[in-house]
Design an enzyme around this catalytic site. Sequence first.
Site: not given
Length: 170
Positions: A143, A109
């Site tokens: 990711e 994140c």
Amino acid sequence: FCEFTMRFFASKQELIRYQHRPNLPRAPPGLEVYRDSQVSMFEVDGAVEKVYCQNLSYLAKLFLDHKTLFEDVDVFLFYVLCTHDERGFHPVGYFSKNKYSDAGYNLACILTFPSSQGKGYGKFLIQFSYELSKKESKVGSPEKPLSDLGFLSYSSYWSNVLLNLLKNSQ
């Protein structure tokens, strides 16, 4: 919320009273892993500073509608980017990464706080994640799938990298 400890308060008066405590930490918990004349980067272990990292994730959720929250931050390292002055270290953004990623992800994140956007901090955070991968002798990527904002950030970053390579190859 207190920018130094990421603690939340019900009222502004509580926050002001808390911030006037004499021994209030003025930097993120964890290890300062980078500093230059304008910014510092702190590595904060989610297993060691659980409440700080959970609160950082809650704060990020306010600005990232796609972010899913996990109570278990133990498996993540958080890299908090701060500006610094005589008052202390002021967070401008962060990224998290899984401590053990079989897929080779170097970033889970990423967030630049809205008040600090447009100042190059996002590109700095992305570059820092790649530098960590180099240091670990790993090939890394964020990711997948990327959010819309993540896609824009990475497209901008890599466009800038490629343009600089082309410019400097002449």
